[in-house]
Motif scaffolding. Structure first.
Motif, mmCIF file in Angstrom:
data_model
loop_
_atom_site.group_PDB
_atom_site.id
_atom_site.type_symbol
_atom_site.label_atom_id
_atom_site.label_comp_id
_atom_site.label_asym_id
_atom_site.label_seq_id
_atom_site.Cartn_x
_atom_site.Cartn_y
_atom_site.Cartn_z
ATOM 1 N N MET A 55 -9.769 -20.421 43.960
ATOM 2 C CA MET A 55 -9.668 -21.585 44.841
ATOM 3 C C MET A 55 -8.814 -21.268 46.062
ATOM 4 O O MET A 55 -9.137 -21.655 47.193
ATOM 5 C CB MET A 55 -9.070 -22.770 44.076
ATOM 6 C CG MET A 55 -10.004 -23.392 43.050
ATOM 7 S SD MET A 55 -9.219 -24.731 42.122
ATOM 8 C CE MET A 55 -8.879 -25.910 43.419
ATOM 9 N N ALA A 59 -6.855 -30.629 45.200
ATOM 10 C CA ALA A 59 -8.033 -30.039 44.553
ATOM 11 C C ALA A 59 -7.755 -29.587 43.124
ATOM 12 O O ALA A 59 -8.555 -29.844 42.212
ATOM 13 C CB ALA A 59 -8.557 -28.876 45.392
ATOM 14 N N TYR A 62 -9.495 -31.151 39.791
ATOM 15 C CA TYR A 62 -10.295 -30.301 38.902
ATOM 16 C C TYR A 62 -9.834 -30.456 37.451
ATOM 17 O O TYR A 62 -10.658 -30.625 36.537
ATOM 18 C CB TYR A 62 -10.173 -28.848 39.355
ATOM 19 C CG TYR A 62 -10.907 -27.851 38.487
ATOM 20 C CD1 TYR A 62 -12.285 -27.684 38.596
ATOM 21 C CD2 TYR A 62 -10.216 -27.072 37.573
ATOM 22 C CE1 TYR A 62 -12.961 -26.763 37.792
ATOM 23 C CE2 TYR A 62 -10.873 -26.156 36.766
ATOM 24 C CZ TYR A 62 -12.245 -26.008 36.882
ATOM 25 O OH TYR A 62 -12.908 -25.094 36.086
ATOM 26 N N GLU A 105 -20.598 -35.694 42.548
ATOM 27 C CA GLU A 105 -19.970 -34.801 43.515
ATOM 28 C C GLU A 105 -18.993 -35.577 44.381
ATOM 29 O O GLU A 105 -19.045 -36.810 44.448
ATOM 30 C CB GLU A 105 -21.027 -34.088 44.354
ATOM 31 C CG GLU A 105 -22.204 -34.933 44.810
ATOM 32 C CD GLU A 105 -21.882 -35.814 45.986
ATOM 33 O OE1 GLU A 105 -21.223 -35.329 46.925
ATOM 34 O OE2 GLU A 105 -22.263 -36.998 45.973
ATOM 35 N N PRO A 117 -16.210 -30.481 45.562
ATOM 36 C CA PRO A 117 -16.586 -30.113 44.185
ATOM 37 C C PRO A 117 -17.826 -30.868 43.714
ATOM 38 O O PRO A 117 -17.995 -32.062 43.996
ATOM 39 C CB PRO A 117 -15.361 -30.524 43.359
ATOM 40 C CG PRO A 117 -14.249 -30.705 44.349
ATOM 41 C CD PRO A 117 -14.922 -31.178 45.605
ATOM 42 N N PHE A 172 -18.061 -25.491 44.055
ATOM 43 C CA PHE A 172 -17.807 -26.021 45.394
ATOM 44 C C PHE A 172 -19.059 -25.776 46.213
ATOM 45 O O PHE A 172 -19.441 -24.634 46.462
ATOM 46 C CB PHE A 172 -16.616 -25.315 46.058
ATOM 47 C CG PHE A 172 -15.279 -25.600 45.435
ATOM 48 C CD1 PHE A 172 -15.131 -26.540 44.429
ATOM 49 C CD2 PHE A 172 -14.145 -24.918 45.863
ATOM 50 C CE1 PHE A 172 -13.904 -26.797 43.858
ATOM 51 C CE2 PHE A 172 -12.906 -25.165 45.303
ATOM 52 C CZ PHE A 172 -12.781 -26.099 44.299
ATOM 53 N N ALA A 179 -15.405 -34.912 47.471
ATOM 54 C CA ALA A 179 -14.625 -34.037 48.347
ATOM 55 C C ALA A 179 -13.197 -34.551 48.364
ATOM 56 O O ALA A 179 -12.951 -35.760 48.234
ATOM 57 C CB ALA A 179 -15.198 -34.007 49.762
ATOM 58 N N ARG A 185 -19.861 -20.561 48.192
ATOM 59 C CA ARG A 185 -19.938 -21.447 47.030
ATOM 60 C C ARG A 185 -19.202 -20.824 45.852
ATOM 61 O O ARG A 185 -19.544 -19.733 45.396
ATOM 62 C CB ARG A 185 -21.400 -21.734 46.682
ATOM 63 C CG ARG A 185 -22.014 -22.714 47.671
ATOM 64 C CD ARG A 185 -23.510 -22.864 47.510
ATOM 65 N NE ARG A 185 -24.015 -24.008 48.268
ATOM 66 C CZ ARG A 185 -24.268 -24.022 49.573
ATOM 67 N NH1 ARG A 185 -24.067 -22.918 50.276
ATOM 68 N NH2 ARG A 185 -24.705 -25.102 50.174
ATOM 69 N N VAL A 200 -17.171 -26.173 51.852
ATOM 70 C CA VAL A 200 -15.719 -26.085 51.988
ATOM 71 C C VAL A 200 -15.338 -26.267 53.453
ATOM 72 O O VAL A 200 -16.048 -25.811 54.361
ATOM 73 C CB VAL A 200 -15.150 -24.750 51.451
ATOM 74 C CG1 VAL A 200 -15.274 -24.695 49.934
ATOM 75 C CG2 VAL A 200 -15.836 -23.549 52.078
ATOM 76 N N PRO A 244 -12.191 -28.913 49.770
ATOM 77 C CA PRO A 244 -13.483 -28.532 49.207
ATOM 78 C C PRO A 244 -14.318 -29.745 48.808
ATOM 79 O O PRO A 244 -13.810 -30.872 48.739
ATOM 80 C CB PRO A 244 -13.074 -27.748 47.961
ATOM 81 C CG PRO A 244 -11.859 -28.498 47.464
ATOM 82 C CD PRO A 244 -11.147 -29.007 48.717
#
Length: 529
Positions: free
Chosen positions: A296, A409, A413, A401, A448, A438, A403, A313, A441, A446
């Motif tokens: 990351m 981040a 996660y 999904e 995700p 991801f 951002a 990605r 970005v 990011p």
């Protein structure tokens, strides 16, 4: 249901699931998938036949002046009932469709759209704008009973490139052009839009614009907004046509009002789009990481480096295994550079130096067996069909999904794996497979993309997913992440969107809805009350 002539064979769009009927998984492939998810069925649900669905009689008849572009055929009506989300697929498999449109219109000109909206406004008919029908958030279905009838307006007959400005490198394109149809016409001019969402084959320019779709590029030009020069939109009170400009500081952007409006304020009929020369130079590589946190951090530095990779990605270990990019429990970064004007080996080399500084092991892509980039690309295109196969086996197999900024981040996660994982275990009684990649970005964060796979209970799959999705939305909200990065709001994300948007903006959007659609007929229930 559309048909496409490819090579010597005719392909048919699936009415109940993703993509082409001919590319769906076989029963044996479904059983093989089900074996990987303990607790699923021993045999797949049968593929539903369109002829098995008997829609009720239409509640209205089109006026004679519109009869040529309006269909009451059962096949057209059923195929335009829902989008292609997991919950849509399961409902089709279980024979529990939502409210079927009474009629489907296929306008062939902007005047047809004007006439259709005039008629619908007079009669208070709900109008559902429809591009390729690939919505995964309930964006193309009618829910409720506040309108006497429902009209689906399919724009795909309005699919031509009308004008090309080669000097400015732009084109005026009708909104109903599906991705392949659009690119084939631009190829004759030596140009490309190069906007390739996963739904490229099955979505339209108008759909991309109405949902602010994310596309091919993982950095820099990530969204369809970046390629939009001007829009032409039919509303119930008139046509909005913005001026073609490379940029403007003249007040709030009129295009900004309609980009992402999801058919609630008007029907996008045309757009001037910024184009590119096709890339002649390409280079790609994969990088494996033992530590996802280091991966990351590597991606953050790449996003802030100014190198602007076309593909950047990051797949966590679960996603890398699921896609076949790496079976050994490592994270994989898929990197790619492209240019129409200069070699890209230099930028790729610089990016790989950053990756190695963060503990990554790089491998240039050659496209052969064992190539992680090729494996990821193949799985990326095949994944929606796999989802449908898992659904036939009674599995929950869906995505969401978002951002967020880089400072949030890692916590996001971990929360997704912890809190959403706990919700799946509670709802299903079994551990879930949760993976992350991801997709895009930015220098400041990011995007995700999360996949959830678990066993469902026969007949309860939709309710189970809804409960899991509710927890996921709460996690996103708690961590200051967006309810959606590129899948749009639709009806499924309305609660999260209502929390995310500022109060004064909500008032302004409500006022815009009342001003442009005073009868409240355009895509009721999406974005606004």
């Amino acid at each position: 249901m559309g048909k496409f002539l490819g090579g010597a064979s005719m392909k048919t769009r699936s009415w109940w699931g993703w993509g082409w009927e001919q590319d769906a998984l076989s029963d044996a492939e479904c059983v093989g998938l089900g074996a990987l998810v303990p607790g699923t069925s021993a045999a797949p649900l049968p593929v539903p036949a369109l002829t098995d669905v008997a829609p009720p009689a239409p509640r209205l008849t089109a006026p004679a002046s519109l009869a040529a572009v309006v269909s009451a055929e059962p096949a057209d009506r059923v195929a335009h009932t829902m989008g292609k989300a997991y919950r849509d697929v399961v409902r089709a498999l279980r024979g529990k469709l939502g409210r079927i449109p009474d009629l489907v219109a296929f306008p062939e000109s902007e005047q047809d759209v004007v006439d259709l909206l005039d008629w619908a406004s007079r009669e208070e008919i709900a109008v559902i704008p429809y591009g390729g029908g690939s919505s995964v958030v309930g964006g193309v279905e009618y829910r409720g009973d506040s309108h006497p009838a429902v009209l689906s307006v399919d724009l795909t007959r309005m699919n031509r490139v009308l004008e090309v400005d080669r000097v400015s490198r732009a084109a005026r394109i009708q909104a109903g052009a599906l991705g392949p149809v659009l690119e084939e016409q631009l190829r004759a001019y030596g140009l490309t839009l190069r906007h390739y969402p996963q739904s490229f084959e099955f979505s339209t320019l108008g759909g991309w614009l109405a949902t602010r779709a994310g596309g091919h590029y993982a950095t820099l030009h990530t969204r369809i907004d970046d390629f939009t020069e001007s829009l032409r939109v039919v509303t119930p009170v008139g046509i909005s046509a913005s001026r073609r400009l490379p940029g403007s500081g003249a007040g709030p952007s009129p295009d900004g009002l309609f980009l992402g409006s999801e058919g609630t304020l008007g029907v996008i009929t045309e757009a001037w789009m910024r184009l590119q020369d096709p890339p002649r130079h390409k280079a790609s590589a994969s990088v494996t990481f033992e530590d996802f946190t280091q991966a990351m951090e590597c991606v953050r530095q790449l996003a802030q480096s100014g190198l602007h990779p076309a593909n950047c990605r990051l797949l966590d270990p679960g996603e890398a295994e699921l896609s076949g990019a790496d079976p050994d429990g490592r994270s994989v970064l898929v990197l790619g550079f492209e240019s129409a004007h200069h070699p890209v080996d230099g930028p790729l080399t610089q990016a790989l130096e950053v990756a190695r500084a963060h503990g990554g092991t790089a491998r240039r892509s050659e496209g052969g067996t064992g190539d992680s980039v090729a494996a990821w690309r193949s799985a990326f295109l095949r994944m929606p069909y796999i989802r449908d196969g898992l659904a036939r086996m009674g599995a929950i197999a869906e995505t969401f999904e978002t951002a967020c900024t880089w400072d949030r981040a890692q916590d996001l996660y971990e929360a997704i794996h912890g809190e959403v994982g706990a919700a799946v275990a509670k709802v299903t009684g079994a551990p879930a497979r949760i993976t992350c990649r991801f997709t895009h970005v930015y220098p400041d964060g990011p995007a995700p993309y999360i996949t959830v796979i678990a066993a469902g209970r026969p007949g309860a799959e939709v309710a189970m997913w809804d409960e899991i999705k509710q927890v996921a939305c709460e996690v996103l909200d708690a961590h200051g992440a967006t309810i959606t990065h590129h899948h749009a709001v639709g009806r499924d994300h309305r609660p999260g969107y209502d929390r995310q948007r500022p109060g004064p903006f909500a008032l302004a959007l409500d006022a815009a809805k009342r001003a442009l659609d005073p009868g409240g007929v355009l895509n009721p229930g999406v974005l606004v009350r």
